[in-house]
Design a protein around this motif. Structure first.
Motif, PDB file in Angstrom:
ATOM      1  N   MET A   1      62.005   7.061  60.461  1.00  0.00           N
ATOM      2  CA  MET A   1      61.694   8.194  61.330  1.00  0.00           C
ATOM      3  C   MET A   1      62.197   9.487  60.695  1.00  0.00           C
ATOM      4  N   LYS A   2      61.357  10.505  60.689  1.00  0.00           N
ATOM      5  CA  LYS A   2      61.738  11.776  60.113  1.00  0.00           C
ATOM      6  C   LYS A   2      62.773  12.473  60.975  1.00  0.00           C
ATOM      7  N   ALA A   3      63.676  13.203  60.301  1.00  0.00           N
ATOM      8  CA  ALA A   3      64.675  13.982  61.023  1.00  0.00           C
ATOM      9  C   ALA A   3      63.993  15.091  61.813  1.00  0.00           C
ATOM     10  N   THR A   4      64.525  15.377  62.985  1.00  0.00           N
ATOM     11  CA  THR A   4      64.034  16.465  63.815  1.00  0.00           C
ATOM     12  C   THR A   4      65.167  17.452  64.074  1.00  0.00           C
ATOM     13  N   VAL A   5      64.800  18.614  64.561  1.00  0.00           N
ATOM     14  CA  VAL A   5      65.791  19.603  64.977  1.00  0.00           C
ATOM     15  C   VAL A   5      66.331  19.170  66.335  1.00  0.00           C
ATOM     16  N   ALA A   6      67.626  18.839  66.385  1.00  0.00           N
ATOM     17  CA  ALA A   6      68.213  18.316  67.620  1.00  0.00           C
ATOM     18  C   ALA A   6      68.889  19.402  68.446  1.00  0.00           C
ATOM     19  N   ALA A   7      69.497  20.390  67.800  1.00  0.00           N
ATOM     20  CA  ALA A   7      70.221  21.421  68.546  1.00  0.00           C
ATOM     21  C   ALA A   7      70.396  22.652  67.675  1.00  0.00           C
ATOM     22  N   VAL A   8      70.513  23.796  68.348  1.00  0.00           N
ATOM     23  CA  VAL A   8      70.791  25.068  67.684  1.00  0.00           C
ATOM     24  C   VAL A   8      71.957  25.729  68.405  1.00  0.00           C
ATOM     25  N   HIS A   9      72.964  26.145  67.653  1.00  0.00           N
ATOM     26  CA  HIS A   9      74.146  26.792  68.222  1.00  0.00           C
ATOM     27  C   HIS A   9      74.341  28.159  67.577  1.00  0.00           C
TER      28      HIS A   9
END
Length: 368
Positions: A1-9
């Motif tokens: 599974m390709k990495a996804t953007v999980a969170a932005v801080h």
């Protein structure tokens, strides 16, 4: 599974410029920076960092507007999206928010950092390089009389040997300032001049030939950003013309190239909207024989690292004009856990993945 953007801080950070190095030019004085650090976390728990290096008088953006747009507009559009290709995420940001290139660049840098760390490669490699691991740099000089002397002394004390003098504040004073800088720096020192668009065409036509006789190596943005014809006409006045404020995005660059209006373009990660786009602009400029340097908005350490990687990813970075990667020396403190490898004359690329830098632990603990 390709990495996804999980969170932005995000984390607002304010730093004071070292008093002896404060820049005073045609666009005002820059004594303090209120910027925004950005952190991206992927679904694979890879972390990437970026920096929004924006000042209202320059871009119409700052850390406050950036935090709002990153948290409330851009993050909702990106979270859950595949990390690669990062260029697709840059396009998605454009569809979610008009303008604000410096804000988008901070987030784009964090995405590129995470992507390069996922690959286990330096960002410069992920961007298509690295063509070099060492980049010559210069520092801006401003002020008059003894104040100018003090800036030059402070700059030399940390290793700088190449400079550009801020002009565009009135021709008589500009020429006197440059003449003093030449006298104090010596006949062989690398000196250019940066007007920040502060002259009229008439003033530029008066000043540029005199600057050439005083040994200036270039004139940067002698006339206003919209006056592309004025830039072109000055190319025969005795100095290479560097375009800065006239070139933010690819459309600006295309207009400049078609007009044959500059010998060199000053590229910013922030103006371009991110590292990938800055490299693409550099490639286009090179295809038409226009040199590129990396310009500065007074970046902190994270932004300076992004500047360095873009510089190393450009096949045709100028060998005649030093770049403006000054973050390791410009502020009273550093945001990085380990400063960039810079001695004032050059800044050097390491072999670590991504940007190769992280913020200090006390700053990392404050991201929200």
């Amino acid at each position: 599974m390709k990495a996804t953007v999980a969170a932005v801080h995000t984390l607002p950070v304010s730093l004071d410029v070292r008093p002896e190095l404060v820049v005073r030019g045609a666009r005002g004085s820059h004594a303090r920076s209120d910027f925004l650090l950005v952190r991206v976390v992927t679904s694979d728990d890879v972390v990437g960092y970026g920096e929004v290096s924006a000042t209202p008088i320059w871009s119409g953006e700052d850390g406050h507007s950036a935090e709002h747009f990153v948290r409330d507009v851009l993050s909702p559009a990106l979270v859950g999206q595949p990390l690669a290709p990062v260029g697709r995420l840059d396009d998605l940001m454009d569809r979610s928010l008009a303008g604000n290139p410096f804000t988008k660049a901070g987030l784009s840098t964090a995405l590129w950092d995470a992507y390069a760390r996922t690959l286990g490669e330096p960002l410069a490699v992920a961007l298509g390089g690295a063509y070099r691991t060492r980049v010559p740099i210069k520092l801006s000089l401003s002020g008059d009389g003894a104040a100018l002397d003090a800036v030059l002394d402070a700059a030399r004390a940390v290793g700088f040997g190449a400079f550009k003098v801020k002009v565009g504040l009135g021709v008589a004073g500009d020429l006197a300032r440059f003449a003093r800088a030449r006298e104090v720096a010596g006949p062989d020192a690398f000196l250019g001049a940066d007007a920040n668009g502060g002259w009229t065409r008439r003033e530029a036509a008066q000043a540029v030939p005199v600057l050439a006789r005083l040994g200036s190596r270039f004139i940067e943005q002698p006339v206003g950003p919209a006056d592309v014809d004025g830039l072109r006409d000055l190319r025969g006045a005795g100095l290479p013309v560097v375009a800065d404020e006239a070139v933010f995005d690819m459309a600006d660059l295309v207009r400049l190239v078609r007009a044959e209006a500059a010998d060199c373009v000053s590229l910013y990660v922030g103006k371009s909207g991110g590292p990938g786009r800055a490299v693409a602009m550099g490639q286009l400029a090179a295809a038409f024989g226009v040199e590129t340097v990396i310009g500065s908005n007074g970046e902190f350490g994270v932004g300076a690292a992004a500047q360095l990687h873009v510089a190393c990813a450009l096949a045709a970075l100028s060998t005649e004009f030093p770049s403006d990667i000054i973050g390791a020396h410009y502020y009273t403190e550093d945001v990085l856990a380990r400063p960039l490898d810079s001695d004032g004359a050059t800044v050097r690329l390491g072999a670590e993945p991504g940007l190769g830098v992280v913020p200090r632990d006390d700053l990392v603990a404050r991201f929200r």
